[in-house]
Design a protein around this motif. Structure first.
Motif, PDB file in Angstrom:
ATOM      1  N   UNK A   7      56.616  -3.230 -20.239  1.00 49.09           N
ATOM      2  CA  UNK A   7      56.365  -2.810 -18.863  1.00 49.09           C
ATOM      3  C   UNK A   7      55.604  -1.489 -18.924  1.00 49.09           C
ATOM      4  N   UNK A   8      54.338  -1.565 -18.516  1.00 48.37           N
ATOM      5  CA  UNK A   8      53.464  -0.401 -18.637  1.00 48.37           C
ATOM      6  C   UNK A   8      53.014   0.137 -17.284  1.00 48.37           C
ATOM      7  N   UNK A   9      53.304  -0.619 -16.239  1.00 42.63           N
ATOM      8  CA  UNK A   9      52.802  -0.217 -14.932  1.00 42.63           C
ATOM      9  C   UNK A   9      51.432  -0.802 -14.644  1.00 42.63           C
ATOM     10  N   UNK A  10      50.795  -1.349 -15.672  1.00 44.75           N
ATOM     11  CA  UNK A  10      49.488  -1.991 -15.502  1.00 44.75           C
ATOM     12  C   UNK A  10      49.749  -3.489 -15.324  1.00 44.75           C
ATOM     13  N   UNK A  11      49.622  -3.947 -14.092  1.00 50.87           N
ATOM     14  CA  UNK A  11      49.977  -5.339 -13.803  1.00 50.87           C
ATOM     15  C   UNK A  11      49.121  -6.340 -14.563  1.00 50.87           C
ATOM     16  N   UNK A  12      47.884  -6.015 -14.850  1.00 46.88           N
ATOM     17  CA  UNK A  12      47.014  -6.944 -15.572  1.00 46.88           C
ATOM     18  C   UNK A  12      47.416  -7.044 -17.041  1.00 46.88           C
ATOM     19  N   UNK A  13      47.777  -5.916 -17.619  1.00 48.09           N
ATOM     20  CA  UNK A  13      48.239  -5.928 -19.009  1.00 48.09           C
ATOM     21  C   UNK A  13      49.552  -6.708 -19.120  1.00 48.09           C
ATOM     22  N   UNK A  14      50.443  -6.494 -18.185  1.00 50.91           N
ATOM     23  CA  UNK A  14      51.725  -7.213 -18.191  1.00 50.91           C
ATOM     24  C   UNK A  14      51.508  -8.709 -17.974  1.00 50.91           C
ATOM     25  N   UNK A  15      50.588  -9.066 -17.088  1.00 53.35           N
ATOM     26  CA  UNK A  15      50.268 -10.468 -16.847  1.00 53.35           C
ATOM     27  C   UNK A  15      49.693 -11.109 -18.102  1.00 53.35           C
ATOM     28  N   UNK A  16      48.802 -10.414 -18.783  1.00 54.81           N
ATOM     29  CA  UNK A  16      48.219 -10.942 -20.020  1.00 54.81           C
ATOM     30  C   UNK A  16      49.293 -11.175 -21.074  1.00 54.81           C
ATOM     31  N   UNK A  17      50.241 -10.260 -21.182  1.00 54.38           N
ATOM     32  CA  UNK A  17      51.330 -10.430 -22.145  1.00 54.38           C
ATOM     33  C   UNK A  17      52.172 -11.654 -21.788  1.00 54.38           C
ATOM     34  N   UNK A  18      52.475 -11.805 -20.500  1.00 56.83           N
ATOM     35  CA  UNK A  18      53.288 -12.947 -20.053  1.00 56.83           C
ATOM     36  C   UNK A  18      52.551 -14.258 -20.295  1.00 56.83           C
ATOM     37  N   UNK A  19      51.263 -14.288 -19.995  1.00 56.17           N
ATOM     38  CA  UNK A  19      50.475 -15.507 -20.219  1.00 56.17           C
ATOM     39  C   UNK A  19      50.410 -15.857 -21.702  1.00 56.17           C
TER      40      UNK A  19
END
Length: 64
Positions: free
Chosen positions: A30-42
């Protein structure tokens, strides 16, 4: 297919499969960067089916 090329392909597939398996249980940071978190989840979601596909390709190449 020449044996040395076949072995190179199998080695590369093994490398990629191992890399996917090594990160299978990594937690999403959890970094606060929603795109980075989304990429990790994907990456986690597609990791298992991608591993299976690479294993199927490896089996096909080994059968050549």
């Amino acid at each position: 297919m020449p044996q040395d090329i076949k072995q190179q392909i199998i080695a590369e597939l093994d490398h990629r499969i191992a890399s996917l398996k090594a990160h299978r249980f990594d937690e999403v940071i959890v970094s606060g960067n929603q795109y980075q978190e989304l990429n990790q989840a994907l990456a986690k979601v597609i990791g298992v089916p991608l591993t299976k596909e690479l294993e199927d390709v490896k089996a096909f190449v080994m059968g050549l």
